[in-house]
Design an enzyme around this catalytic site. Structure first.
Site, PDB file in Angstrom:
ATOM      1  N   ASN A   1     -12.602  -3.213   3.472  1.00 19.09           N
ATOM      2  CA  ASN A   1     -13.490  -2.061   3.602  1.00 19.09           C
ATOM      3  C   ASN A   1     -14.585  -2.155   2.543  1.00 19.09           C
ATOM      4  OD1 ASN A   1     -12.042  -0.774   5.711  1.00 19.09           O
ATOM      5  ND2 ASN A   1     -10.549  -0.002   4.230  1.00 19.09           N
TER       6      ASN A   1
ATOM      7  N   HIS B   1     -10.547  -5.778  -2.424  1.00 22.35           N
ATOM      8  CA  HIS B   1      -9.186  -5.990  -1.939  1.00 22.35           C
ATOM      9  C   HIS B   1      -9.190  -6.213  -0.441  1.00 22.35           C
ATOM     10  CE1 HIS B   1     -10.028  -1.657  -1.884  1.00 22.35           C
ATOM     11  NE2 HIS B   1      -9.286  -1.612  -0.779  1.00 22.35           N
TER      12      HIS B   1
ATOM     13  N   VAL C   1     -11.039   2.453  -3.437  1.00 23.04           N
ATOM     14  CA  VAL C   1     -10.774   1.785  -4.718  1.00 23.04           C
ATOM     15  C   VAL C   1     -11.790   0.656  -4.869  1.00 23.04           C
ATOM     16  CG1 VAL C   1      -9.098   0.568  -6.152  1.00 23.04           C
ATOM     17  CG2 VAL C   1      -8.317   2.355  -4.568  1.00 23.04           C
TER      18      VAL C   1
ATOM     19  N   ASP D   1       0.852  -1.181   0.000  1.00 23.43           N
ATOM     20  CA  ASP D   1       0.000   0.000   0.000  1.00 23.43           C
ATOM     21  C   ASP D   1       0.895   1.241   0.000  1.00 23.43           C
ATOM     22  OD1 ASP D   1      -3.214   0.500   1.144  1.00 23.43           O
ATOM     23  OD2 ASP D   1      -1.812   2.179   1.051  1.00 23.43           O
TER      24      ASP D   1
HETATM   25  P1  AMP Z   1      -9.623   1.138   0.597  1.00 24.49           P
HETATM   26  O1  AMP Z   1      -9.614   2.420   1.357  1.00 24.49           O
HETATM   27  O2  AMP Z   1     -10.008  -0.054   1.412  1.00 24.49           O
HETATM   28  O3  AMP Z   1     -10.388   1.238  -0.713  1.00 24.49           O
HETATM   29  O4  AMP Z   1      -8.110   0.868   0.225  1.00 24.49           O
HETATM   30  C1  AMP Z   1      -7.487   1.372  -0.900  1.00 24.49           C
HETATM   31  C2  AMP Z   1      -6.023   1.443  -0.573  1.00 24.49           C
HETATM   32  O5  AMP Z   1      -5.310   1.593  -1.782  1.00 24.49           O
HETATM   33  C3  AMP Z   1      -5.630   2.609   0.321  1.00 24.49           C
HETATM   34  O6  AMP Z   1      -5.072   2.097   1.532  1.00 24.49           O
HETATM   35  C4  AMP Z   1      -4.601   3.375  -0.514  1.00 24.49           C
HETATM   36  O7  AMP Z   1      -3.535   3.859   0.260  1.00 24.49           O
HETATM   37  C5  AMP Z   1      -4.147   2.326  -1.494  1.00 24.49           C
HETATM   38  N1  AMP Z   1      -3.644   2.801  -2.759  1.00 24.49           N
HETATM   39  C6  AMP Z   1      -4.152   3.799  -3.524  1.00 24.49           C
HETATM   40  N2  AMP Z   1      -3.450   3.903  -4.662  1.00 24.49           N
HETATM   41  C7  AMP Z   1      -2.477   2.944  -4.611  1.00 24.49           C
HETATM   42  C8  AMP Z   1      -1.435   2.539  -5.501  1.00 24.49           C
HETATM   43  N3  AMP Z   1      -1.243   3.117  -6.689  1.00 24.49           N
HETATM   44  N4  AMP Z   1      -0.636   1.510  -5.121  1.00 24.49           N
HETATM   45  C9  AMP Z   1      -0.828   0.907  -3.937  1.00 24.49           C
HETATM   46  N5  AMP Z   1      -1.805   1.241  -3.052  1.00 24.49           N
HETATM   47  C10 AMP Z   1      -2.609   2.248  -3.396  1.00 24.49           C
END
Ligand code: AMP
Length: 119
Positions: free
Chosen positions: A90, A103, A99, A32
């Site tokens: 989440n 995940h 996102v 992350d």
């Molecule tokens: P969520 O909030 O559960 O949707 O988690 C999405 C996660 O993706 C967050 O913890 C972000 O920090 C992470 N994230 C966003 N963009 C990237 C990226 N390009 N590479 C890796 N992690 C990312």
């Protein structure tokens, strides 16, 4: 891959960079970029873009098992299993999902605080 392209789809297709730390036939794991613990790895299904946990269908249930097993295998391989870790999915706004490609977060590497407290 079916519709709903997100930046995680781009990571799967190697169109944007990621620090990939785990891969098997179904699951990709990468660091992350905004870690919430000393170890913070995201595990995603490679072949199905399911927006949220709420969209998961019964016939896709094994996919979540694969995400959990991938996280457990990675934690074990990294020597994190004995001290312990947390896995989190989440779902939508109140959980802070940003996102929309299903995940699982693996958080480890230190004693973690309590969770689930309303802001
Ligand atoms: P969520 O909030 O559960 O949707 O988690 C999405 C996660 O993706 C967050 O913890 C972000 O920090 C992470 N994230 C966003 N963009 C990237 C990226 N390009 N590479 C890796 N992690 C990312």
């Amino acid at each position: 891959m079916a519709g709903n392209d997100t930046l995680f789809g781009k990571i799967i297709r190697r169109e944007i960079p990621a620090s990939i730390v785990y891969e098997d036939d179904e699951v990709l794991g990468f660091l992350d970029t905004a870690p919430q613990a000393p170890v913070h790895v995201l595990f995603i299904p490679k072949h199905e873009a399911i927006p949220t946990l709420d969209d998961l269908q019964p016939e896709q249930a094994q996919l979540v098992g694969r995400l959990v097993l991938a996280a457990a295998a990675h934690a074990r391989a990294q020597g994190l299993a004995e001290d312990g870790y947390r896995v989190v999915i989440n779902c939508r706004a109140d959980a802070g999902q940003t996102v929309f490609h299903l995940h699982l977060h693996l958080l480890a590497g230190a004693a973690l605080g309590r969770f689930g407290t309303p802001e």
